[in-house]
Design a protein around this motif. Structure first.
Motif, PDB file in Angstrom:
ATOM      1  N   MET A  12      10.459   0.259  -3.188  1.00 34.01           N
ATOM      2  CA  MET A  12      10.379   0.210  -1.734  1.00 34.01           C
ATOM      3  C   MET A  12      11.307  -0.868  -1.196  1.00 34.01           C
ATOM      4  O   MET A  12      11.359  -1.979  -1.726  1.00 34.01           O
ATOM      5  CB  MET A  12       8.940  -0.080  -1.284  1.00 34.01           C
ATOM      6  CG  MET A  12       7.923   0.913  -1.794  1.00 34.01           C
ATOM      7  SD  MET A  12       6.233   0.505  -1.252  1.00 34.01           S
ATOM      8  CE  MET A  12       6.345   0.868   0.512  1.00 34.01           C
ATOM      9  N   GLY A  13      12.028  -0.541  -0.137  1.00 38.58           N
ATOM     10  CA  GLY A  13      12.908  -1.514   0.494  1.00 38.58           C
ATOM     11  C   GLY A  13      13.398  -0.985   1.824  1.00 38.58           C
ATOM     12  O   GLY A  13      13.108   0.145   2.206  1.00 38.58           O
ATOM     13  N   TRP A  14      14.170  -1.825   2.547  1.00 37.85           N
ATOM     14  CA  TRP A  14      14.727  -1.411   3.836  1.00 37.85           C
ATOM     15  C   TRP A  14      16.019  -2.181   4.075  1.00 37.85           C
ATOM     16  O   TRP A  14      15.981  -3.316   4.523  1.00 37.85           O
ATOM     17  CB  TRP A  14      13.715  -1.684   4.962  1.00 37.85           C
ATOM     18  CG  TRP A  14      14.102  -1.085   6.277  1.00 37.85           C
ATOM     19  CD1 TRP A  14      14.638  -1.742   7.362  1.00 37.85           C
ATOM     20  CD2 TRP A  14      13.963   0.286   6.678  1.00 37.85           C
ATOM     21  NE1 TRP A  14      14.847  -0.889   8.409  1.00 37.85           N
ATOM     22  CE2 TRP A  14      14.435   0.376   8.013  1.00 37.85           C
ATOM     23  CE3 TRP A  14      13.511   1.443   6.052  1.00 37.85           C
ATOM     24  CZ2 TRP A  14      14.453   1.574   8.720  1.00 37.85           C
ATOM     25  CZ3 TRP A  14      13.516   2.627   6.745  1.00 37.85           C
ATOM     26  CH2 TRP A  14      13.983   2.689   8.070  1.00 37.85           C
ATOM     27  N   ARG A  40      13.140   6.334  -4.839  1.00 33.74           N
ATOM     28  CA  ARG A  40      13.403   5.381  -3.766  1.00 33.74           C
ATOM     29  C   ARG A  40      12.481   5.705  -2.594  1.00 33.74           C
ATOM     30  O   ARG A  40      12.353   6.870  -2.207  1.00 33.74           O
ATOM     31  CB  ARG A  40      14.858   5.459  -3.315  1.00 33.74           C
ATOM     32  CG  ARG A  40      15.861   4.994  -4.374  1.00 33.74           C
ATOM     33  CD  ARG A  40      17.281   5.099  -3.848  1.00 33.74           C
ATOM     34  NE  ARG A  40      18.262   4.634  -4.838  1.00 33.74           N
ATOM     35  CZ  ARG A  40      18.815   5.394  -5.765  1.00 33.74           C
ATOM     36  NH1 ARG A  40      18.498   6.690  -5.825  1.00 33.74           N
ATOM     37  NH2 ARG A  40      19.681   4.894  -6.624  1.00 33.74           N
ATOM     38  N   VAL A  41      11.875   4.654  -2.016  1.00 33.52           N
ATOM     39  CA  VAL A  41      10.966   4.846  -0.886  1.00 33.52           C
ATOM     40  C   VAL A  41      11.407   3.932   0.260  1.00 33.52           C
ATOM     41  O   VAL A  41      11.064   2.746   0.286  1.00 33.52           O
ATOM     42  CB  VAL A  41       9.501   4.524  -1.271  1.00 33.52           C
ATOM     43  CG1 VAL A  41       8.569   4.801  -0.090  1.00 33.52           C
ATOM     44  CG2 VAL A  41       9.076   5.322  -2.495  1.00 33.52           C
ATOM     45  N   THR A  50       1.189   0.119   5.536  1.00 37.97           N
ATOM     46  CA  THR A  50       0.710   1.508   5.609  1.00 37.97           C
ATOM     47  C   THR A  50       1.311   2.345   4.497  1.00 37.97           C
ATOM     48  O   THR A  50       0.618   3.164   3.858  1.00 37.97           O
ATOM     49  CB  THR A  50       1.067   2.125   6.975  1.00 37.97           C
ATOM     50  OG1 THR A  50       0.442   1.366   8.009  1.00 37.97           O
ATOM     51  CG2 THR A  50       0.606   3.568   7.052  1.00 37.97           C
ATOM     52  N   ASP A  51       2.602   2.152   4.230  1.00 37.90           N
ATOM     53  CA  ASP A  51       3.280   2.920   3.181  1.00 37.90           C
ATOM     54  C   ASP A  51       2.718   2.594   1.802  1.00 37.90           C
ATOM     55  O   ASP A  51       2.539   3.483   0.960  1.00 37.90           O
ATOM     56  CB  ASP A  51       4.782   2.651   3.209  1.00 37.90           C
ATOM     57  CG  ASP A  51       5.469   3.278   4.421  1.00 37.90           C
ATOM     58  OD1 ASP A  51       4.886   4.194   5.024  1.00 37.90           O
ATOM     59  OD2 ASP A  51       6.591   2.834   4.761  1.00 37.90           O
ATOM     60  N   VAL A  52       2.442   1.316   1.554  1.00 35.77           N
ATOM     61  CA  VAL A  52       1.862   0.925   0.262  1.00 35.77           C
ATOM     62  C   VAL A  52       0.510   1.594   0.056  1.00 35.77           C
ATOM     63  O   VAL A  52       0.222   2.165  -1.008  1.00 35.77           O
ATOM     64  CB  VAL A  52       1.713  -0.610   0.163  1.00 35.77           C
ATOM     65  CG1 VAL A  52       0.856  -1.000  -1.043  1.00 35.77           C
ATOM     66  CG2 VAL A  52       3.086  -1.275   0.070  1.00 35.77           C
ATOM     67  N   HIS A  53      -0.332   1.557   1.081  1.00 32.77           N
ATOM     68  CA  HIS A  53      -1.657   2.184   0.981  1.00 32.77           C
ATOM     69  C   HIS A  53      -1.536   3.697   0.810  1.00 32.77           C
ATOM     70  O   HIS A  53      -2.327   4.315   0.074  1.00 32.77           O
ATOM     71  CB  HIS A  53      -2.490   1.845   2.212  1.00 32.77           C
ATOM     72  CG  HIS A  53      -2.895   0.410   2.272  1.00 32.77           C
ATOM     73  ND1 HIS A  53      -3.238  -0.228   3.451  1.00 32.77           N
ATOM     74  CD2 HIS A  53      -2.994  -0.539   1.305  1.00 32.77           C
ATOM     75  CE1 HIS A  53      -3.557  -1.482   3.206  1.00 32.77           C
ATOM     76  NE2 HIS A  53      -3.414  -1.691   1.904  1.00 32.77           N
TER      77      HIS A  53
END
Length: 278
Positions: A12-14, A40-41, A50-53
């Protein structure tokens, strides 16, 4: 194939499109015959928790975390390793079977494993070290060196206050010096580490004069694009041992892969060659 159910993990990254982690984990999944995926997320900072959950509730085993989420990953964890707490950031999240979020920081592990692999007996754990930079990567490196037994870790950063703050956070034997005082500090060093982005593709090189450095000092750069930075070039020109940063990237991935997929992977020359391929 190992296991009967598809196992899912990712990074996960941005942004995250630049991450090489899928190539690393994809290589291991194939090598060990594991039925799994690593993706890749992209995750905007406002959506990270929210994305992790969502991934946890979807049955994923865990994720690597890259910029800008490492501190947020630590803060939302139900449990964190001592090294993640000491470094103040997490790059690896594992979801337990009960749904708890477990955070770790494997950058320190990757750094030390790269030194052990590439320097071998030339690396003296107790030898005084110099760390250039004072960002998140520097925190991981300082933690790794102190845990490994370095007598002193000298920090230098162009913004002196950041080096001083990092030295204070770890306490003795970490200490800060002015950037202009690097040359004097080199005289007794056994290891010199660049944790800054200087010398990375498209960025100005790090200008360090190694004239005062001992002949047996080890010089390493955590940058791996390019593989041989001007910093390492200068060290090699002086006849010093120079170690690139690719191994740190490869080794830091090992603990997460083992936690998610149940196999302790090895870094081999085939993987290294894959990462260096155009």
């Amino acid at each position: 194939m190992i296991g009967s159910a598809m196992l899912h993990a990712g990074v996960m990254g941005w942004p995250v499109a630049h991450s090489r982690s899928p190539e690393i984990h994809g290589y291991w999944l194939k090598k060990y015959g594991i039925q799994g995926s690593y993706e890749r997320v992209p995750s905007d900072p406002s959506d990270f928790e929210t994305d992790v959950h969502r991934l946890r509730d979807s049955g994923w085993r865990g994720v690597n975390v890259t910029i800008p989420h490492k501190e947020a990953a630590l803060s939302l964890a139900d449990e964190a390793t001592p090294r993640a707490r000491a470094i103040g950031a997490a790059n690896t999240i594992t979801f337990s079977r009960s749904g708890r979020i477990l955070a770790d920081n494997t950058d320190a592990f990757g750094f030390i494993e790269n030194l052990k692999e590439r320097a071998g007996a030339s690396w003296r754990r107790e030898a005084p070290a110099i760390v250039l930079g004072a960002g998140g990567a520097a925190r991981a490196v300082v933690h790794a060196l102190l845990e490994s037994g370095a007598r002193t870790v000298t920090l230098a950063n162009r913004t002196q206050s950041r080096a001083e703050a990092l030295a204070t956070a770890f306490g003795p034997p970490a200490r800060a010096v002015e950037w202009a005082g690097i040359g004097e500090a080199l005289a007794g060093a056994g290891l010199i580490v660049n944790t800054t982005s200087a010398g990375m593709d498209g960025r100005p090189p790090l200008d360090i004069d190694f004239a005062a450095a001992p002949a047996d000092v080890i010089v390493t750069d955590i940058v791996y694009t390019p593989l041989i930075t001007p910093f390492l070039d200068a060290a090699t020109a002086r006849g010093l041992i120079a170690i690139d940063g690719l191994g740190m990237l490869l080794h830091q991935a090992r603990p997460g892969f083992e936690a998610w997929f149940g196999v302790a992977p090895q870094v081999d020359e085939t993987l290294r060659a894959l990462m260096l391929a155009p």
